[in-house]
Design a protein around this motif. Structure first.
Motif, mmCIF file in Angstrom:
data_model
loop_
_atom_site.group_PDB
_atom_site.id
_atom_site.type_symbol
_atom_site.label_atom_id
_atom_site.label_comp_id
_atom_site.label_asym_id
_atom_site.label_seq_id
_atom_site.Cartn_x
_atom_site.Cartn_y
_atom_site.Cartn_z
ATOM 1 N N PHE A 1 0.825 -1.209 0.000
ATOM 2 C CA PHE A 1 0.000 0.000 0.000
ATOM 3 C C PHE A 1 0.855 1.253 0.000
ATOM 4 O O PHE A 1 0.499 2.277 -0.586
ATOM 5 C CB PHE A 1 -0.927 0.001 1.216
ATOM 6 C CG PHE A 1 -2.099 -0.935 1.065
ATOM 7 C CD1 PHE A 1 -3.072 -0.709 0.111
ATOM 8 C CD2 PHE A 1 -2.216 -2.041 1.875
ATOM 9 C CE1 PHE A 1 -4.149 -1.561 -0.029
ATOM 10 C CE2 PHE A 1 -3.289 -2.901 1.748
ATOM 11 C CZ PHE A 1 -4.262 -2.667 0.789
ATOM 12 N N LEU A 2 1.985 1.207 0.689
ATOM 13 C CA LEU A 2 2.867 2.368 0.702
ATOM 14 C C LEU A 2 3.326 2.723 -0.707
ATOM 15 O O LEU A 2 3.483 3.897 -1.043
ATOM 16 C CB LEU A 2 4.073 2.096 1.602
ATOM 17 C CG LEU A 2 3.836 2.178 3.104
ATOM 18 C CD1 LEU A 2 5.078 1.731 3.866
ATOM 19 C CD2 LEU A 2 3.481 3.610 3.510
ATOM 20 N N ARG A 3 3.561 1.690 -1.524
ATOM 21 C CA ARG A 3 4.002 1.945 -2.894
ATOM 22 C C ARG A 3 2.844 2.327 -3.796
ATOM 23 O O ARG A 3 2.990 3.157 -4.691
ATOM 24 C CB ARG A 3 4.708 0.704 -3.454
ATOM 25 C CG ARG A 3 6.050 0.396 -2.782
ATOM 26 C CD ARG A 3 6.823 -0.619 -3.594
ATOM 27 N NE ARG A 3 6.111 -1.885 -3.684
ATOM 28 C CZ ARG A 3 6.283 -2.900 -2.847
ATOM 29 N NH1 ARG A 3 7.142 -2.778 -1.830
ATOM 30 N NH2 ARG A 3 5.608 -4.020 -3.000
ATOM 31 N N ARG A 4 1.659 1.749 -3.553
ATOM 32 C CA ARG A 4 0.533 1.968 -4.457
ATOM 33 C C ARG A 4 -0.214 3.263 -4.161
ATOM 34 O O ARG A 4 -0.627 3.962 -5.080
ATOM 35 C CB ARG A 4 -0.445 0.788 -4.354
ATOM 36 C CG ARG A 4 0.079 -0.507 -4.953
ATOM 37 C CD ARG A 4 -0.959 -1.581 -4.739
ATOM 38 N NE ARG A 4 -0.536 -2.856 -5.301
ATOM 39 C CZ ARG A 4 -1.210 -3.996 -5.157
ATOM 40 N NH1 ARG A 4 -2.334 -4.003 -4.450
ATOM 41 N NH2 ARG A 4 -0.763 -5.110 -5.692
ATOM 42 N N TRP A 5 -0.443 3.532 -2.887
ATOM 43 C CA TRP A 5 -1.263 4.691 -2.552
ATOM 44 C C TRP A 5 -0.493 5.978 -2.803
ATOM 45 O O TRP A 5 0.703 6.072 -2.532
ATOM 46 C CB TRP A 5 -1.693 4.629 -1.094
ATOM 47 C CG TRP A 5 -2.822 3.639 -0.870
ATOM 48 C CD1 TRP A 5 -3.190 2.626 -1.692
ATOM 49 C CD2 TRP A 5 -3.703 3.617 0.251
ATOM 50 N NE1 TRP A 5 -4.246 1.938 -1.162
ATOM 51 C CE2 TRP A 5 -4.592 2.528 0.042
ATOM 52 C CE3 TRP A 5 -3.825 4.375 1.399
ATOM 53 C CZ2 TRP A 5 -5.595 2.209 0.949
ATOM 54 C CZ3 TRP A 5 -4.823 4.052 2.296
ATOM 55 C CH2 TRP A 5 -5.698 2.981 2.069
ATOM 56 N N PRO A 6 -1.178 7.004 -3.309
ATOM 57 C CA PRO A 6 -0.494 8.278 -3.604
ATOM 58 C C PRO A 6 -0.103 9.008 -2.317
ATOM 59 O O PRO A 6 -0.603 8.726 -1.223
ATOM 60 C CB PRO A 6 -1.550 9.060 -4.388
ATOM 61 C CG PRO A 6 -2.857 8.497 -3.925
ATOM 62 C CD PRO A 6 -2.600 7.028 -3.675
ATOM 63 N N ALA A 7 0.796 9.974 -2.473
ATOM 64 C CA ALA A 7 1.260 10.748 -1.312
ATOM 65 C C ALA A 7 0.121 11.509 -0.656
ATOM 66 O O ALA A 7 0.119 11.731 0.564
ATOM 67 C CB ALA A 7 2.361 11.713 -1.745
ATOM 68 N N LEU A 8 -0.891 11.916 -1.455
ATOM 69 C CA LEU A 8 -2.021 12.648 -0.894
ATOM 70 C C LEU A 8 -2.770 11.801 0.132
ATOM 71 O O LEU A 8 -3.222 12.322 1.164
ATOM 72 C CB LEU A 8 -2.971 13.076 -2.023
ATOM 73 C CG LEU A 8 -4.214 13.868 -1.604
ATOM 74 C CD1 LEU A 8 -3.808 15.174 -0.946
ATOM 75 C CD2 LEU A 8 -5.109 14.119 -2.814
ATOM 76 N N ALA A 9 -2.904 10.509 -0.146
ATOM 77 C CA ALA A 9 -3.612 9.627 0.781
ATOM 78 C C ALA A 9 -2.870 9.527 2.099
ATOM 79 O O ALA A 9 -3.447 9.679 3.185
ATOM 80 C CB ALA A 9 -3.779 8.247 0.153
ATOM 81 N N TRP A 10 -1.579 9.269 2.037
ATOM 82 C CA TRP A 10 -0.800 9.150 3.268
ATOM 83 C C TRP A 10 -0.626 10.488 3.963
ATOM 84 O O TRP A 10 -0.506 10.549 5.194
ATOM 85 C CB TRP A 10 0.555 8.522 2.958
ATOM 86 C CG TRP A 10 0.432 7.091 2.560
ATOM 87 C CD1 TRP A 10 0.670 6.555 1.331
ATOM 88 C CD2 TRP A 10 -0.008 6.014 3.382
ATOM 89 N NE1 TRP A 10 0.427 5.215 1.319
ATOM 90 C CE2 TRP A 10 0.006 4.850 2.575
ATOM 91 C CE3 TRP A 10 -0.420 5.913 4.704
ATOM 92 C CZ2 TRP A 10 -0.372 3.604 3.069
ATOM 93 C CZ3 TRP A 10 -0.795 4.677 5.199
ATOM 94 C CH2 TRP A 10 -0.763 3.537 4.386
#
Length: 212
Positions: free
Chosen positions: A4-13
């Motif tokens: 998920f860290l690789r897939r999810w965009p920076a905006l999500a995190w």
């Protein structure tokens, strides 16, 4: 999790991380608690004691508890928005313990003004203290007064530091409106971050199905 860290965009995190950081700070940041004591000084016949240039007005205050941190005084502004400065000194035995300068433009007329000699903690013991008031930059048309009785002192009120509680508890105890705003902000950031991450996953799954 690393996927998920690789897939999810920076905006999500960014949204999820901001919500977690705000929540952690709200629980970790301490907010001091203060308790007011009863008024001390002349009880009847109070009159404005003007703080004109070269004038010094003093009053005694008795701290019945440890932790004297602030002092309240009743101010008179003569129904004006004065731009002069109130200088206050806290003394004991002739020794200056703390000083504070306040701009008088926000003073309410004939109401209490709090002088924060110590913003957070105070190690002062119970005892008798003197508060000295001056206003060197005042003039007859730009001056404030403190309520008291000439020759008998100023009406003062002690404020003690009693401890501290987390910011989150302080907001919900004293400022529920701000507590609700902070909670709404955390929910907005968390939901926004989660929606951004889930949206990225849905788009990825859709692309994979089309490529088959």
């Amino acid at each position: 999790m690393s996927i998920f860290l690789r897939r999810w965009p920076a905006l999500a995190w960014g949204g999820l991380g901001s919500a977690i950081i705000i929540l952690a700070l709200a629980w970790l940041v301490p907010v001091p608690l203060f308790q007011e004591g009863p008024p001390q000084g002349p009880g009847e016949g109070l009159a404005p004691l003007p703080l004109l240039p070269q004038a010094t007005v003093t009053g005694e205050i008795r701290a019945d508890e440890p932790g004297l941190s602030r002092v309240k005084v009743q101010a008179a502004t003569y129904a004006r928005r004065n731009t002069c400065t109130l200088e206050a000194e806290l003394l004991q035995g002739g020794r200056v313990l703390a000083t504070k300068k306040l701009n008088c433009s926000w003073f309410p007329d004939l109401d209490w003004v709090e002088i924060p000699f110590y913003l957070t903690d105070s190690n002062l013991d119970p005892g008798t203290y003197t508060v000295r008031f001056t206003s060197p930059d005042s003039d007859p048309l730009n001056a404030v007064a403190v309520m008291g009785l000439a020759g008998q002192g100023v009406l003062l009120r002690p404020v003690y530091r009693t401890g501290s509680i987390p910011l989150w508890n302080w907001l919900w105890r004293f400022r529920t409106d701000y507590g609700r705003l902070l909670l709404a902000l955390m929910i907005f950031l968390a939901c926004g971050g989660l929606a951004s991450g889930v949206g990225a996953e849905v788009r990825r799954i859709g692309r994979n199905e089309k490529s088959r």
